[in-house]
Design an enzyme around this catalytic site. Structure first.
Site, PDB file in Angstrom:
ATOM      1  N   TYR A  34      45.808  46.760  31.557  1.00  0.00           N
ATOM      2  CA  TYR A  34      44.258  45.191  32.558  1.00  0.00           C
ATOM      3  C   TYR A  34      45.608  43.831  32.146  1.00  0.00           C
ATOM      4  O   TYR A  34      45.662  43.295  31.019  1.00  0.00           O
ATOM      5  CB  TYR A  34      43.310  44.968  31.223  1.00  0.00           C
ATOM      6  CG  TYR A  34      42.195  44.035  32.214  1.00  0.00           C
ATOM      7  CD1 TYR A  34      42.285  43.690  32.859  1.00  0.00           C
ATOM      8  CD2 TYR A  34      40.981  43.197  31.613  1.00  0.00           C
ATOM      9  CE1 TYR A  34      41.286  42.485  33.723  1.00  0.00           C
ATOM     10  CE2 TYR A  34      40.097  42.597  31.525  1.00  0.00           C
ATOM     11  CZ  TYR A  34      40.216  42.557  32.638  1.00  0.00           C
ATOM     12  OH  TYR A  34      39.254  41.600  33.031  1.00  0.00           O
ATOM     13  N   LYS A  58      44.207  47.917  35.476  1.00  0.00           N
ATOM     14  CA  LYS A  58      43.901  47.054  36.715  1.00  0.00           C
ATOM     15  C   LYS A  58      44.246  46.068  36.557  1.00  0.00           C
ATOM     16  O   LYS A  58      44.674  45.092  36.421  1.00  0.00           O
ATOM     17  CB  LYS A  58      42.284  46.838  35.386  1.00  0.00           C
ATOM     18  CG  LYS A  58      40.893  46.166  36.296  1.00  0.00           C
ATOM     19  CD  LYS A  58      40.114  45.308  35.227  1.00  0.00           C
ATOM     20  CE  LYS A  58      38.989  44.458  36.011  1.00  0.00           C
ATOM     21  NZ  LYS A  58      37.890  44.272  35.283  1.00  0.00           N
TER      22      LYS A  58
END
Length: 316
Positions: A156, A184
């Site tokens: 992330y 992400k």
């Protein structure tokens, strides 16, 4: 707890081609909100119903306990209870669990504890917040998480929350780990995004809803989106059109969705979304402090867009 140095993948491993990005992490994923009751406790009935709605809308998967899910305001026990509810209501739809922290040993233990749960599609791991480690420290952090994880790891990259910027070379190095399979992407660096797409080893899922069109059109794998809680089928269709190369149709659909996306992030996420979902009767408009409900002006703007979207769906 003593954490051993992360293992290094074999240098003899074959180099992936752009077509080899993890296939399970494609399409539209929903970063779920966490509904609360009036007393601030988790509303598991509303959460299960929300999960079922997203499943029936055709999304590729769900993310529990991300930033949209107010995970930082949930205790560790509450986070696992949320995961339980989502897994049960998902009925086999892939589920990713968000994990965060800044203490290496404790966060590794949290990741390891997920082995006791039904198999997860993945674990979403950001850089340690507040610490701001070097690139070498970031490599150590993510490799340690991947070594410990019972599920594939999604990096992330969200520097505006963690304070840590993941360099392109660092991400390409992490792609060598066999369990680090996706990202992400909230890094705000389109050159880095394109480099990762071109490299092909990580499935690139945008976490910035306003970049869904550009990321997927450039060859990214999809999106982990918050605004797609509403008009979900349209977002699913958008990603499908982009994957099929139908750019004119996708552009028309995106131009209709963009004002909605912008409104959903006009104030801190997930306050606008919760105002929308409360208006729809799906949950209460309750957040945990210091998060505050959306302003009345924004709530009215969102209700207008909701009505316009519903009319558009009826006429389509």
């Amino acid at each position: 707890m003593t954490v051993s140095a992360p293992s290094s993948p074999s240098p003899a491993a074959p180099t992936a081609t752009p077509a080899s990005a993890e296939p399970r992490f494609r399409g539209l994923w929903i970063a779920l909100v966490t509904p609360f009751l009036g007393d601030g406790s988790v509303d598991h009935i509303a959460l299960a119903a929300l999960t079922a709605r997203m499943r029936s809308a055709g999304v590729s998967g769900l993310v529990a306990c991300g930033s949209t899910g107010e995970a930082a305001a949930l205790s560790k026990a509450e986070q696992l209870q949320v995961l339980d509810t989502v897994l049960q209501a998902a009925h086999g739809l892939p589920v990713v669990m968000g994990m965060s922290g800044y203490h290496l040993g404790q966060t590794v233990e949290q990741v390891q504890a997920l082995a006791a749960y039904p198999p997860l599609a993945g674990v979403l791991v950001p850089a340690p917040h507040y610490i701001r480690p070097s690139q070498e420290g970031l490599l150590h952090w993510f490799n340690a998480m991947a070594d410990a994880s019972p599920a594939p790891v999604i990096v992330y990259d969200i520097p505006y929350r963690t304070g840590a910027v993941l360099a392109t070379d660092t991400l390409l190095s992490l792609a060598r780990h066999p369990r680090i399979v996706a990202i992400k992407d909230c890094g705000g660096d389109m050159a880095k995004t394109q480099a990762l797409i071109a490299d092909g080893r990580l499935a690139v899922l945008t976490g910035e809803d306003a970049q869904i069109f550009s990321t997927v059109a450039l060859g990214g794998a999809g999106a982990i989106a918050a605004s797609a809680h509403w008009q979900t089928e349209r977002f699913v269709e958008l990603v499908r059109l982009l994957e099929a190369g139908h750019l004119p149709q996708a552009r028309t659909l995106w131009q209709g969705l963009l004002p909605w996306v912008q409104a959903c992030f006009a104030e801190p996420n997930p306050a606008p979304l919760k105002a929308v979902l409360a208006h729809a009767g799906w949950m209460r408009n309750v957040l945990r402090a210091p998060m505050m409900p959306a302003s009345q002006a924004l709530a009215e703007r969102l209700r207008g867009l909701m009505a316009a979207g519903e009319l558009g769906e009826r006429s389509a």
